[in-house]
Structures are given as C-alpha cells and as structure tokens.
Write an enzyme that holds these catalytic residues in place. Structure first.
Site, short mmCIF file in Angstrom:
data_model
loop_
_atom_site.label_atom_id
_atom_site.label_comp_id
_atom_site.label_asym_id
_atom_site.label_seq_id
_atom_site.Cartn_x
_atom_site.Cartn_y
_atom_site.Cartn_z
N GLU A 1 47.23 40.87 27.35
CA GLU A 1 46.94 41.99 26.44
C GLU A 1 48.00 43.10 26.58
O GLU A 1 48.28 43.82 25.64
CB GLU A 1 45.54 42.57 26.72
CG GLU A 1 44.39 41.60 26.44
CD GLU A 1 43.84 41.68 25.01
OE1 GLU A 1 43.98 42.72 24.37
OE2 GLU A 1 43.29 40.65 24.54
N ASP B 1 37.70 36.38 18.31
CA ASP B 1 37.93 36.35 19.76
C ASP B 1 37.64 37.76 20.30
O ASP B 1 37.47 38.70 19.53
CB ASP B 1 39.39 35.97 20.04
CG ASP B 1 39.72 35.98 21.54
OD1 ASP B 1 38.89 35.48 22.34
OD2 ASP B 1 40.78 36.50 21.94
N SER B 2 37.65 37.86 21.63
CA SER B 2 37.45 39.18 22.24
C SER B 2 38.67 40.08 22.03
O SER B 2 38.56 41.29 22.19
CB SER B 2 37.20 39.00 23.73
OG SER B 2 38.29 38.31 24.31
N HIS C 1 43.78 33.19 25.46
CA HIS C 1 44.93 34.04 25.81
C HIS C 1 46.02 33.24 26.55
O HIS C 1 47.19 33.62 26.50
CB HIS C 1 44.49 35.18 26.75
CG HIS C 1 43.77 36.31 26.06
ND1 HIS C 1 42.53 36.16 25.50
CD2 HIS C 1 44.13 37.60 25.88
CE1 HIS C 1 42.15 37.33 24.99
NE2 HIS C 1 43.10 38.22 25.22
N CYS D 1 37.24 31.75 21.12
CA CYS D 1 37.14 32.36 22.45
C CYS D 1 36.32 31.38 23.29
O CYS D 1 35.21 30.99 22.90
CB CYS D 1 36.41 33.70 22.32
SG CYS D 1 36.00 34.46 23.90
N CYS E 1 41.29 29.32 28.06
CA CYS E 1 41.09 30.68 27.55
C CYS E 1 42.15 30.85 26.47
O CYS E 1 43.32 30.49 26.70
CB CYS E 1 41.29 31.69 28.67
SG CYS E 1 41.32 33.41 28.11
N1 DGL Z 1 40.19 34.77 25.07
C1 DGL Z 1 38.92 34.64 25.65
C2 DGL Z 1 38.55 33.23 26.05
O1 DGL Z 1 39.08 32.31 25.47
C3 DGL Z 1 38.49 35.56 26.71
C4 DGL Z 1 39.26 36.69 27.18
C5 DGL Z 1 38.32 37.71 27.71
O2 DGL Z 1 37.84 38.45 26.86
O3 DGL Z 1 38.02 37.74 28.90
O4 DGL Z 1 37.73 33.03 26.91
#
Ligand code: DGL
Length: 282
Positions: free
Chosen positions: A163, A21-22, A197, A84, A195
């Site tokens: 984050e 993931d990012s 997150h 992600c 997402c």
């Molecule tokens: N967690 C990531 C997603 O599912 C993206 C978060 C990001 O880096 O903007 O899209």
C-alpha cells in the site's frame, strides 16, 4: 426467444462486473480480467478507509463485505468478484447465499491451480492472518488432492508495504526473507500468493524462494473462471462498449488521489477519475 427477451438479454450483457478488495490489491485481479475479457465493463471498489482486513475478525470482514456488495448491486452489476482472499475466506458463502447474481471469490481458483501444478505435493500458502487462520486453502486443496501437504504462513507486513508502494525495496526484501525462510526449509515446490496484494511483490518473493518454487497467482484462474461463468449464464459481453462509455470505474472509501496514483502504476491505460463514497451508508 421473443424479441422482448432478446432485448433484455442484451441489456444484461451490457451491465458491468463488480470487483472489490480491501484496498489496491484487487487491482491485480482487475488487470487480469481486463486482459482476458477486454470488452467487459468493470466497477471496482477499494475499501481504503478500512484496509487492512487481514487481522480483523470474521464478523467485521463479513459486515464490510456485505456493505460493499450492497453498493455494487446498487450500481447494477451483473456479477461480483470478491478480489480479496480474506473476504473470500470469511464472507463468500454468506454473500453467495444472499445474492441473486453470480459471485466468485479468489481462493478456489488459486487452490485448483496449485493442486494441479505441484509435483512433490508440498504447497505453501502466504496470505493474511485471517486467510491462514481460516485454513480455507488447505481445505480446498485437500479436497482436490488428499495427499497434499499445505503449509501456511501469514505475512501481515506485506500489505502495508504494498500500500506504501515499496514494491522493490530493501525493506521489503528483508521482511520477505524473514517470513519465507520457514517455507524454504519445508521443501515446497509451489507457493500460492494468497493475498491479492502479493502479486505486486512477486519479483521479491520469487527471488527469495528461488527458481525451483513455482508461484501461483490466483488472479489468472479467477479471471478465467469468471469468463466461463459469464459464458455459461449467457452474460459474456461480445461487443466493445459504445464510444464515450466509461468502461472502468473506480470507487474508494478514502484517499482517492493516492489510489489513483497507485492504479496508474499498475495499468497501462490512464485512470483519470476515482470517486470517494461513504460505504457506511450501504
Ligand atoms: N488483499 C487482501 C487479501 O487478498 C487483504 C489485504 C488486507 O486487507 O489485509 O486478502
């Protein structure tokens, strides 16, 4: 099967699954994989130096994702999970074409669940700007349920809030109310947390949306799909890792200590070591 082939198959099963993931968001997918297939080894990479991906272009997100895939392949993983949504939306097709090992993303499984559980056919998607712009959820849902109405809403501030660890915070509440009011007004009965997150602020989102809206976390379906895929390819690990094996390994591109602290708020078991690597080398 010859004895040689049998040994080779056993070795393949032993290899870890690569997840990326990012940043920290993909840990929500890892948590689900740990729950559903607890005997598997996992290598996770969080691109903490270059997070967020959500507002970046398709070209950049694809380049980053391809570098990470090369890193994971260098660790000899048997399958890759693109944990992600933004990377799944932009880069999955390209990664799938190039890769010799099975690759799965998080978008298709989430779209499938939402299409199945909606009653009134009105589905909301909250995600990064990139995922919403790609319209990938809309495309997959409409393939499964032509009459569905899909309403997307980008929520770019959710990622930095997560984050920063502001999971239960008045600031997060306030932002959620602003972002989600348009979805409340649209009468959706299902909302995809598009997402990785966002499951970490699920409680806030649920409170703002109200009980009548069902929240879909694609992590559950992704882990299930991964399990089925490994089973089908005869790659599913059926034995616990040997004692002393490092079952879960974590790599990041920056801020290893911060990541470790965060990971320990998500998992029950203790994450002791997080290694920083230079992803630009891959
Ligand atoms: N967690 C990531 C997603 O599912 C993206 C978060 C990001 O880096 O903007 O899209």
């Amino acid at each position: 099967m010859s004895q040689e082939n049998f040994k080779e198959a056993l070795k393949q099963k032993d290899l870890p699954i690569g997840v990326f993931d990012s940043g920290v968001g993909g840990l929500t997918v890892v948590r689900e994989i740990m729950r559903q297939i607890p005997k598997e080894r996992i290598i996770y990479f969080g691109d903490t130096a270059r997070v967020p991906y959500g507002g970046k272009s398709k070209e950049i997100v694809t380049r980053y994702s391809e570098q990470i895939v090369r890193f994971l392949e260098s660790q000899q993983v048997k399958a890759i999970v693109v944990a992600c949504n933004t990377a799944s939306a932009y880069a999955l097709e390209k990664i799938e074409k190039k890769s010799k090992i099975p690759v799965i993303g998080v978008v298709k499984p989430g779209a499938k669940t939402a299409a199945e559980v909606t009653v009134n056919g009105k589905i909301g998607v909250i995600a990064t700007e990139g995922t919403i712009r790609s319209e990938i959820y809309k495309r997959y849902i409409e393939e499964l349920k032509t009459e569905a109405e899909v309403i997307g809403k980008a929520c770019p501030l959710f990622v930095p809030l997560v984050e920063e660890g502001l999971l239960e915070d008045p600031v997060t509440d306030e932002i959620a109310q602003r972002y989600l009011s348009v979805l409340i007004d649209s009468g959706i009965d299902t909302l995809i947390l598009g997402c990785t997150h966002y499951p970490l602020i699920r409680r806030t989102v649920g409170r703002v949306m109200g009980e009548q809206v069902r929240l879909v976390n694609p992590a559950y379906e992704t882990a299930l799909e991964l399990k089925n895929l490994l089973q089908e390819k005869e790659l599913l690990q059926d034995e616990k890792p040997m004692l002393g094996t490092n079952q879960y390994q974590f790599f990041v591109s920056d801020g290893a200590d911060k990541f470790r602290y965060f990971a320990n708020t998500i998992f029950k078991y203790g994450v002791l070591a997080v290694k920083q690597i230079n992803i630009e080398e891959y």
